[in-house]
Every structure is written in structure tokens, then in C-alpha cells.
Design a protein around this motif. Sequence first.
Motif, PDB file in Angstrom:
ATOM      1  N   GLU A   9       0.829  -1.208   0.000  1.00  0.00           N
ATOM      2  CA  GLU A   9       0.000   0.000   0.000  1.00  0.00           C
ATOM      3  C   GLU A   9       0.861   1.255   0.000  1.00  0.00           C
ATOM      4  O   GLU A   9       0.574   2.218  -0.714  1.00  0.00           O
ATOM      5  CB  GLU A   9      -0.902   0.032   1.234  1.00  0.00           C
ATOM      6  CG  GLU A   9      -2.050  -0.938   1.205  1.00  0.00           C
ATOM      7  CD  GLU A   9      -2.839  -0.866   2.494  1.00  0.00           C
ATOM      8  OE1 GLU A   9      -3.784  -0.057   2.543  1.00  0.00           O
ATOM      9  OE2 GLU A   9      -2.500  -1.603   3.434  1.00  0.00           O
ATOM     10  N   ILE A  13       1.064   4.108  -3.087  1.00  0.00           N
ATOM     11  CA  ILE A  13       0.800   5.549  -2.965  1.00  0.00           C
ATOM     12  C   ILE A  13       2.048   6.350  -3.335  1.00  0.00           C
ATOM     13  O   ILE A  13       1.961   7.395  -3.961  1.00  0.00           O
ATOM     14  CB  ILE A  13       0.257   5.933  -1.568  1.00  0.00           C
ATOM     15  CG1 ILE A  13      -0.228   7.382  -1.531  1.00  0.00           C
ATOM     16  CG2 ILE A  13       1.283   5.731  -0.494  1.00  0.00           C
ATOM     17  CD1 ILE A  13      -1.499   7.634  -2.238  1.00  0.00           C
ATOM     18  N   HIS A  61      -2.627  10.500   0.922  1.00  0.00           N
ATOM     19  CA  HIS A  61      -3.778  10.507   0.020  1.00  0.00           C
ATOM     20  C   HIS A  61      -4.318  11.921  -0.178  1.00  0.00           C
ATOM     21  O   HIS A  61      -4.712  12.285  -1.291  1.00  0.00           O
ATOM     22  CB  HIS A  61      -4.884   9.581   0.536  1.00  0.00           C
ATOM     23  CG  HIS A  61      -4.626   8.138   0.247  1.00  0.00           C
ATOM     24  ND1 HIS A  61      -4.773   7.583  -1.008  1.00  0.00           N
ATOM     25  CD2 HIS A  61      -4.216   7.132   1.050  1.00  0.00           C
ATOM     26  CE1 HIS A  61      -4.471   6.309  -0.968  1.00  0.00           C
ATOM     27  NE2 HIS A  61      -4.122   5.996   0.274  1.00  0.00           N
ATOM     28  N   ARG A  62      -4.336  12.708   0.888  1.00  0.00           N
ATOM     29  CA  ARG A  62      -4.782  14.106   0.766  1.00  0.00           C
ATOM     30  C   ARG A  62      -3.833  14.885  -0.148  1.00  0.00           C
ATOM     31  O   ARG A  62      -4.269  15.652  -1.007  1.00  0.00           O
ATOM     32  CB  ARG A  62      -4.856  14.766   2.138  1.00  0.00           C
ATOM     33  CG  ARG A  62      -6.087  14.383   2.926  1.00  0.00           C
ATOM     34  CD  ARG A  62      -6.316  15.309   4.089  1.00  0.00           C
ATOM     35  NE  ARG A  62      -5.211  15.334   5.040  1.00  0.00           N
ATOM     36  CZ  ARG A  62      -5.084  14.520   6.089  1.00  0.00           C
ATOM     37  NH1 ARG A  62      -6.000  13.612   6.336  1.00  0.00           N
ATOM     38  NH2 ARG A  62      -4.048  14.628   6.896  1.00  0.00           N
ATOM     39  N   ASP A  65      -4.349  14.039  -3.809  1.00  0.00           N
ATOM     40  CA  ASP A  65      -5.470  14.786  -4.384  1.00  0.00           C
ATOM     41  C   ASP A  65      -5.051  16.211  -4.754  1.00  0.00           C
ATOM     42  O   ASP A  65      -5.442  16.731  -5.802  1.00  0.00           O
ATOM     43  CB  ASP A  65      -6.653  14.827  -3.418  1.00  0.00           C
ATOM     44  CG  ASP A  65      -7.321  13.465  -3.258  1.00  0.00           C
ATOM     45  OD1 ASP A  65      -7.151  12.620  -4.155  1.00  0.00           O
ATOM     46  OD2 ASP A  65      -8.005  13.257  -2.233  1.00  0.00           O
TER      47      ASP A  65
END
Length: 92
Positions: A9, A13, A61-62, A65
Motif C-alpha cells: 500500500e 501511494i 492521500h490528501r 489529491d
Amino acid sequence: MAAPVTRAEVLKIYKTMLRESSKFSFYNYRMYAVRRVKDAFREQKAVNDTSEIQQHLLEAHRFLDIIKRQAIVGDLYKFDKLVIEVDNNEKH
């Protein structure tokens, strides 16, 4: 309680952030984003606490984005390539 974060994971990312960072059309933004992603992951390399790793993954993850959004906005404004970016095959 959330499931433990796997190495796969984290690598996923990381690679996604690098790929998205390389989509910036402006060289300086692109190089900064790639360098910043690499530095951020290096800084957190020694973290072993599962909850802290989960927290960093959510933050990643933020930021992913944000990178995606900024790359799209950057595409709205095209610039000429810098001397540093010109491919040797493109000489006239």
C-alpha cells in the motif's frame, strides 16, 4: 480498528504520487513535487507505529489529491519549455 498498512500500500501511494507529480507541465513545479514526495517518504522511513503509519498514509492521500488538482490547473497555463527540458533530438 483499521487493518495494518502493508508495504504494498505504501509503495503504491508512493509510486502514484511520483507519477502524478511528473504530470506538471512546468519544469520547476514538476521537479519540486517529485523531490518533495521523495523527501517526505524518506523522512518517515523509520516509523514503525501502525497508527502513525496509517495517519501518514491518510495524509499522503490528501496530498495526492492536491497534486492531481494542481497538475490539472497547471495544464490550463502552457509555458515554453526551458532550456534544461529541451530534448537533444529536437534541435533544428
